[in-house]
Design a protein around this motif. Structure first.
Motif, PDB file in Angstrom:
ATOM      1  N   VAL A  34       0.852  -1.184   0.000  1.00  0.00           N
ATOM      2  CA  VAL A  34       0.000   0.000   0.000  1.00  0.00           C
ATOM      3  C   VAL A  34       0.894   1.242   0.000  1.00  0.00           C
ATOM      4  O   VAL A  34       1.843   1.324   0.774  1.00  0.00           O
ATOM      5  N   VAL A  35       0.574   2.185  -0.872  1.00  0.00           N
ATOM      6  CA  VAL A  35       1.294   3.456  -0.925  1.00  0.00           C
ATOM      7  C   VAL A  35       0.313   4.546  -0.506  1.00  0.00           C
ATOM      8  O   VAL A  35      -0.560   4.933  -1.275  1.00  0.00           O
ATOM      9  N   PRO A  36       0.417   5.034   0.731  1.00  0.00           N
ATOM     10  CA  PRO A  36      -0.471   6.111   1.170  1.00  0.00           C
ATOM     11  C   PRO A  36       0.041   7.471   0.674  1.00  0.00           C
ATOM     12  O   PRO A  36       1.199   7.808   0.862  1.00  0.00           O
ATOM     13  N   VAL A  37      -0.845   8.221   0.025  1.00  0.00           N
ATOM     14  CA  VAL A  37      -0.484   9.520  -0.543  1.00  0.00           C
ATOM     15  C   VAL A  37      -1.468  10.574  -0.037  1.00  0.00           C
ATOM     16  O   VAL A  37      -2.679  10.378  -0.093  1.00  0.00           O
ATOM     17  N   LEU A  38      -0.934  11.683   0.438  1.00  0.00           N
ATOM     18  CA  LEU A  38      -1.748  12.802   0.911  1.00  0.00           C
ATOM     19  C   LEU A  38      -1.473  14.018   0.044  1.00  0.00           C
ATOM     20  O   LEU A  38      -0.320  14.307  -0.285  1.00  0.00           O
ATOM     21  N   PHE A  39      -2.526  14.729  -0.342  1.00  0.00           N
ATOM     22  CA  PHE A  39      -2.372  15.968  -1.095  1.00  0.00           C
ATOM     23  C   PHE A  39      -2.981  17.099  -0.286  1.00  0.00           C
ATOM     24  O   PHE A  39      -4.065  16.955   0.282  1.00  0.00           O
ATOM     25  N   GLY A  40      -2.286  18.227  -0.256  1.00  0.00           N
ATOM     26  CA  GLY A  40      -2.813  19.403   0.420  1.00  0.00           C
ATOM     27  C   GLY A  40      -2.400  20.672  -0.304  1.00  0.00           C
ATOM     28  O   GLY A  40      -1.307  20.741  -0.869  1.00  0.00           O
ATOM     29  N   PHE A  41      -3.281  21.660  -0.289  1.00  0.00           N
ATOM     30  CA  PHE A  41      -2.912  22.961  -0.862  1.00  0.00           C
ATOM     31  C   PHE A  41      -1.929  23.660   0.062  1.00  0.00           C
ATOM     32  O   PHE A  41      -1.012  24.332  -0.385  1.00  0.00           O
ATOM     33  N   VAL A  42      -2.130  23.497   1.375  1.00  0.00           N
ATOM     34  CA  VAL A  42      -1.216  24.024   2.390  1.00  0.00           C
ATOM     35  C   VAL A  42      -0.818  22.857   3.279  1.00  0.00           C
ATOM     36  O   VAL A  42      -1.682  22.155   3.814  1.00  0.00           O
ATOM     37  N   VAL A  43       0.485  22.637   3.410  1.00  0.00           N
ATOM     38  CA  VAL A  43       0.974  21.515   4.210  1.00  0.00           C
ATOM     39  C   VAL A  43       1.840  22.060   5.339  1.00  0.00           C
ATOM     40  O   VAL A  43       2.866  22.708   5.098  1.00  0.00           O
ATOM     41  N   HIS A  44       1.425  21.802   6.560  1.00  0.00           N
ATOM     42  CA  HIS A  44       2.185  22.239   7.737  1.00  0.00           C
ATOM     43  C   HIS A  44       3.464  21.409   7.833  1.00  0.00           C
ATOM     44  O   HIS A  44       3.450  20.216   7.531  1.00  0.00           O
ATOM     45  N   PRO A  45       4.580  22.009   8.257  1.00  0.00           N
ATOM     46  CA  PRO A  45       5.839  21.260   8.372  1.00  0.00           C
ATOM     47  C   PRO A  45       5.726  20.002   9.250  1.00  0.00           C
ATOM     48  O   PRO A  45       6.352  18.985   8.950  1.00  0.00           O
ATOM     49  N   GLN A  49       6.790  16.095   8.277  1.00  0.00           N
ATOM     50  CA  GLN A  49       7.697  15.332   9.132  1.00  0.00           C
ATOM     51  C   GLN A  49       7.052  14.015   9.575  1.00  0.00           C
ATOM     52  O   GLN A  49       7.675  12.962   9.507  1.00  0.00           O
ATOM     53  N   THR A  50       5.811  14.070   9.993  1.00  0.00           N
ATOM     54  CA  THR A  50       5.108  12.873  10.443  1.00  0.00           C
ATOM     55  C   THR A  50       4.890  11.908   9.289  1.00  0.00           C
ATOM     56  O   THR A  50       5.091  10.699   9.426  1.00  0.00           O
ATOM     57  N   ALA A  51       4.497  12.424   8.138  1.00  0.00           N
ATOM     58  CA  ALA A  51       4.281  11.577   6.965  1.00  0.00           C
ATOM     59  C   ALA A  51       5.574  10.871   6.572  1.00  0.00           C
ATOM     60  O   ALA A  51       5.568   9.673   6.267  1.00  0.00           O
ATOM     61  N   SER A  52       6.658  11.571   6.601  1.00  0.00           N
ATOM     62  CA  SER A  52       7.948  10.978   6.270  1.00  0.00           C
ATOM     63  C   SER A  52       8.290   9.850   7.250  1.00  0.00           C
ATOM     64  O   SER A  52       8.731   8.779   6.840  1.00  0.00           O
ATOM     65  N   ALA A  53       8.074  10.104   8.515  1.00  0.00           N
ATOM     66  CA  ALA A  53       8.366   9.096   9.543  1.00  0.00           C
ATOM     67  C   ALA A  53       7.493   7.860   9.376  1.00  0.00           C
ATOM     68  O   ALA A  53       7.916   6.738   9.703  1.00  0.00           O
ATOM     69  N   LEU A  54       6.264   8.040   8.871  1.00  0.00           N
ATOM     70  CA  LEU A  54       5.334   6.928   8.694  1.00  0.00           C
ATOM     71  C   LEU A  54       5.430   6.290   7.302  1.00  0.00           C
ATOM     72  O   LEU A  54       4.678   5.366   6.997  1.00  0.00           O
ATOM     73  N   GLY A  55       6.329   6.798   6.456  1.00  0.00           N
ATOM     74  CA  GLY A  55       6.513   6.235   5.125  1.00  0.00           C
ATOM     75  C   GLY A  55       5.413   6.597   4.146  1.00  0.00           C
ATOM     76  O   GLY A  55       5.110   5.848   3.219  1.00  0.00           O
ATOM     77  N   MET A  56       4.816   7.763   4.348  1.00  0.00           N
ATOM     78  CA  MET A  56       3.740   8.233   3.482  1.00  0.00           C
ATOM     79  C   MET A  56       4.251   9.333   2.568  1.00  0.00           C
ATOM     80  O   MET A  56       5.162  10.075   2.930  1.00  0.00           O
ATOM     81  N   LEU A  57       3.651   9.455   1.394  1.00  0.00           N
ATOM     82  CA  LEU A  57       4.018  10.513   0.459  1.00  0.00           C
ATOM     83  C   LEU A  57       3.102  11.718   0.659  1.00  0.00           C
ATOM     84  O   LEU A  57       1.913  11.562   0.892  1.00  0.00           O
ATOM     85  N   VAL A  58       3.676  12.908   0.549  1.00  0.00           N
ATOM     86  CA  VAL A  58       2.915  14.143   0.648  1.00  0.00           C
ATOM     87  C   VAL A  58       3.138  14.936  -0.626  1.00  0.00           C
ATOM     88  O   VAL A  58       4.278  15.134  -1.058  1.00  0.00           O
ATOM     89  N   VAL A  59       2.055  15.387  -1.231  1.00  0.00           N
ATOM     90  CA  VAL A  59       2.098  16.215  -2.420  1.00  0.00           C
ATOM     91  C   VAL A  59       1.430  17.533  -2.085  1.00  0.00           C
ATOM     92  O   VAL A  59       0.331  17.540  -1.537  1.00  0.00           O
ATOM     93  N   ALA A  60       2.111  18.632  -2.404  1.00  0.00           N
ATOM     94  CA  ALA A  60       1.567  19.965  -2.122  1.00  0.00           C
ATOM     95  C   ALA A  60       1.360  20.719  -3.425  1.00  0.00           C
ATOM     96  O   ALA A  60       2.023  20.441  -4.428  1.00  0.00           O
ATOM     97  N   SER A  61       0.462  21.679  -3.403  1.00  0.00           N
ATOM     98  CA  SER A  61       0.205  22.472  -4.592  1.00  0.00           C
ATOM     99  C   SER A  61       1.347  23.418  -4.900  1.00  0.00           C
ATOM    100  O   SER A  61       1.480  23.893  -6.017  1.00  0.00           O
TER     101      SER A  61
END
Length: 64
Positions: A34-45, A49-61
């Motif tokens: 499973v590859v969990p991916v989160l997208f946000g227009f505004v992403v808090h630091p 950091q938490t997503a990286s620690a949990l092995g999740m991808l974050v995509v920002a606008s």
């Protein structure tokens, strides 16, 4: 399997909630990869950091 969630603003709590949801879905569907991916227009630091620690991808606008 790619599991994704889209939020206008992404905070640490959102990352943790989605991580739990993704885990439940993976277990229920007996998914091995499973590859969990989160997208946000505004992403808090802290969300990044938490997503990286949990092995999740974050995509920002926008980069940051």
């Amino acid at each position: 399997m790619i599991l994704g969630e889209v939020k206008s603003r992404l905070y640490e709590a959102d990352v943790r909630r989605f991580s739990a949801k993704a885990s439940r879905v993976a277990t229920a569907l007996d998914l091995r990869a499973v590859v969990p991916v989160l997208f946000g227009f505004v992403v808090h630091p802290s969300a990044r950091q938490t997503a990286s620690a949990l092995g999740m991808l974050v995509v920002a606008s926008r980069p940051g």
